[in-house]
Design a protein around this motif. Structure first.
Motif, PDB file in Angstrom:
ATOM      1  N   TYR A   1       0.816  -1.212   0.000  1.00 47.73           N
ATOM      2  CA  TYR A   1       0.000   0.000   0.000  1.00 47.73           C
ATOM      3  C   TYR A   1       0.854   1.269   0.000  1.00 47.73           C
ATOM      4  O   TYR A   1       0.530   2.238  -0.682  1.00 47.73           O
ATOM      5  N   GLU A   2       1.932   1.255   0.772  1.00 49.18           N
ATOM      6  CA  GLU A   2       2.798   2.432   0.880  1.00 49.18           C
ATOM      7  C   GLU A   2       3.415   2.790  -0.482  1.00 49.18           C
ATOM      8  O   GLU A   2       3.452   3.954  -0.862  1.00 49.18           O
ATOM      9  N   LEU A   3       3.888   1.793  -1.194  1.00 54.71           N
ATOM     10  CA  LEU A   3       4.525   2.014  -2.496  1.00 54.71           C
ATOM     11  C   LEU A   3       3.548   2.620  -3.503  1.00 54.71           C
ATOM     12  O   LEU A   3       3.835   3.630  -4.144  1.00 54.71           O
ATOM     13  N   TYR A   4       2.386   2.026  -3.625  1.00 53.69           N
ATOM     14  CA  TYR A   4       1.437   2.507  -4.628  1.00 53.69           C
ATOM     15  C   TYR A   4       0.840   3.859  -4.246  1.00 53.69           C
ATOM     16  O   TYR A   4       0.563   4.681  -5.115  1.00 53.69           O
ATOM     17  N   MET A   5       0.672   4.107  -2.946  1.00 54.40           N
ATOM     18  CA  MET A   5       0.203   5.433  -2.547  1.00 54.40           C
ATOM     19  C   MET A   5       1.286   6.478  -2.818  1.00 54.40           C
ATOM     20  O   MET A   5       0.963   7.612  -3.196  1.00 54.40           O
ATOM     21  N   ALA A   6       2.546   6.111  -2.677  1.00 51.65           N
ATOM     22  CA  ALA A   6       3.630   7.041  -3.032  1.00 51.65           C
ATOM     23  C   ALA A   6       3.541   7.417  -4.506  1.00 51.65           C
ATOM     24  O   ALA A   6       3.784   8.576  -4.879  1.00 51.65           O
ATOM     25  N   GLU A   7       3.167   6.474  -5.341  1.00 50.38           N
ATOM     26  CA  GLU A   7       3.003   6.763  -6.774  1.00 50.38           C
ATOM     27  C   GLU A   7       1.816   7.688  -7.015  1.00 50.38           C
ATOM     28  O   GLU A   7       1.869   8.575  -7.863  1.00 50.38           O
ATOM     29  N   ALA A   8       0.730   7.491  -6.269  1.00 42.42           N
ATOM     30  CA  ALA A   8      -0.424   8.386  -6.387  1.00 42.42           C
ATOM     31  C   ALA A   8      -0.042   9.795  -5.930  1.00 42.42           C
ATOM     32  O   ALA A   8      -0.446  10.790  -6.547  1.00 42.42           O
ATOM     33  N   ILE A   9       0.751   9.887  -4.873  1.00 41.19           N
ATOM     34  CA  ILE A   9       1.213  11.194  -4.384  1.00 41.19           C
ATOM     35  C   ILE A   9       2.114  11.856  -5.417  1.00 41.19           C
ATOM     36  O   ILE A   9       2.013  13.067  -5.667  1.00 41.19           O
ATOM     37  N   ALA A  10       2.975  11.086  -6.059  1.00 42.73           N
ATOM     38  CA  ALA A  10       3.827  11.636  -7.123  1.00 42.73           C
ATOM     39  C   ALA A  10       2.969  12.176  -8.267  1.00 42.73           C
ATOM     40  O   ALA A  10       3.260  13.237  -8.838  1.00 42.73           O
ATOM     41  N   GLU A  11       1.914  11.471  -8.582  1.00 41.06           N
ATOM     42  CA  GLU A  11       0.997  11.924  -9.635  1.00 41.06           C
ATOM     43  C   GLU A  11       0.295  13.212  -9.198  1.00 41.06           C
ATOM     44  O   GLU A  11       0.119  14.139 -10.000  1.00 41.06           O
ATOM     45  N   ALA A  12      -0.086  13.302  -7.934  1.00 39.39           N
ATOM     46  CA  ALA A  12      -0.708  14.522  -7.402  1.00 39.39           C
ATOM     47  C   ALA A  12       0.251  15.708  -7.510  1.00 39.39           C
ATOM     48  O   ALA A  12      -0.163  16.825  -7.840  1.00 39.39           O
ATOM     49  N   ARG A  13       1.531  15.455  -7.249  1.00 43.05           N
ATOM     50  CA  ARG A  13       2.547  16.522  -7.387  1.00 43.05           C
ATOM     51  C   ARG A  13       2.603  17.028  -8.829  1.00 43.05           C
ATOM     52  O   ARG A  13       2.745  18.229  -9.065  1.00 43.05           O
ATOM     53  N   ARG A  14       2.516  16.125  -9.790  1.00 36.60           N
ATOM     54  CA  ARG A  14       2.505  16.542 -11.199  1.00 36.60           C
ATOM     55  C   ARG A  14       1.328  17.474 -11.459  1.00 36.60           C
ATOM     56  O   ARG A  14       1.447  18.472 -12.158  1.00 36.60           O
ATOM     57  N   GLY A  15       0.191  17.130 -10.910  1.00 35.39           N
ATOM     58  CA  GLY A  15      -0.985  17.973 -11.064  1.00 35.39           C
ATOM     59  C   GLY A  15      -0.771  19.351 -10.445  1.00 35.39           C
ATOM     60  O   GLY A  15      -1.126  20.369 -11.039  1.00 35.39           O
ATOM     61  N   ALA A  16      -0.197  19.376  -9.250  1.00 38.90           N
ATOM     62  CA  ALA A  16       0.065  20.654  -8.579  1.00 38.90           C
ATOM     63  C   ALA A  16       1.001  21.521  -9.417  1.00 38.90           C
ATOM     64  O   ALA A  16       0.803  22.737  -9.520  1.00 38.90           O
ATOM     65  N   GLU A  17       2.001  20.901 -10.037  1.00 33.29           N
ATOM     66  CA  GLU A  17       2.929  21.638 -10.901  1.00 33.29           C
ATOM     67  C   GLU A  17       2.222  22.239 -12.106  1.00 33.29           C
ATOM     68  O   GLU A  17       2.665  23.231 -12.666  1.00 33.29           O
ATOM     69  N   GLU A  18       1.100  21.638 -12.503  1.00 32.96           N
ATOM     70  CA  GLU A  18       0.318  22.143 -13.637  1.00 32.96           C
ATOM     71  C   GLU A  18      -0.784  23.105 -13.192  1.00 32.96           C
ATOM     72  O   GLU A  18      -1.599  23.526 -13.996  1.00 32.96           O
TER      73      GLU A  18
END
Length: 163
Positions: A19-36
């Motif tokens: 769960y920790e690994l895949y949620m880290a990937e979701a958080i990374a995706e959220a960061r991409r959104g924030a950058e946009e």
């Protein structure tokens, strides 16, 4: 392995999921959104320990009020698998999904929803309402909450701070 709160019910897993690994990937995706310039919400779809789709909120970018991270990720997973139902999918998202998104997860028959931050105003997986496990529904989703919640909350707070 599991750093969250599991809802009552739902199918038993045949093998553990990181769960920790895949949620880290979701958080990374959220960061991409924030950058946009988007609200930082990200999602990933996992099948048999492999990420098959990922996206982030794109409401502003696409000028589409339905361009939520969960919906976009669900659509990408369905296209990749060429399927209208996704019963073996675990969907990870940084924010508890709204009623529209939970409705789509129910229609797709997604097995498990894992989210970081509960939404007591709009969440439909136990926050504001419980649609994911509503009695009488033909399908119910196993729900796990609180995975990497502090990290996801901090990202949201940074993104909403005045520039």
């Amino acid at each position: 392995m599991l750093a969250g709160r599991e809802a009552v019910g739902g199918p038993a897993r045949l093998r553990p999921v990181n769960y920790e690994l895949y949620m880290a990937e979701a958080i990374a995706e959220a960061r991409r959104g924030a950058e946009e310039g988007e609200t930082p919400i990200g999602a990933v779809a996992v099948l048999d320990d492999a990420m098959i789709a990922r996206d982030h909120r794109r409401i502003l970018l696409q000028r589409d009020p339905t361009a939520h991270a969960v919906l976009l990720t669900l659509q990408a997973a369905a296209r990749k698998l060429d399927a209208k139902r996704l019963p073996e999918i675990t969907l990870f998202t940084t924010h508890e999904p709204c009623a529209m998104c939970v409705g789509a997860l129910l229609e797709a028959q997604v097995r498990t929803l894992v989210y970081a931050v509960p939404d007591m105003e709009r969440g439909a997986a136990g926050g504001a309402v419980q649609l994911a496990r509503a009695p009488g529904m033909p399908h119910q989703i196993s729900v796990i909450s609180g995975v990497r919640e502090d990290e996801a909350r901090k990202l949201s707070a940074i993104a909403s701070a005045p520039a």
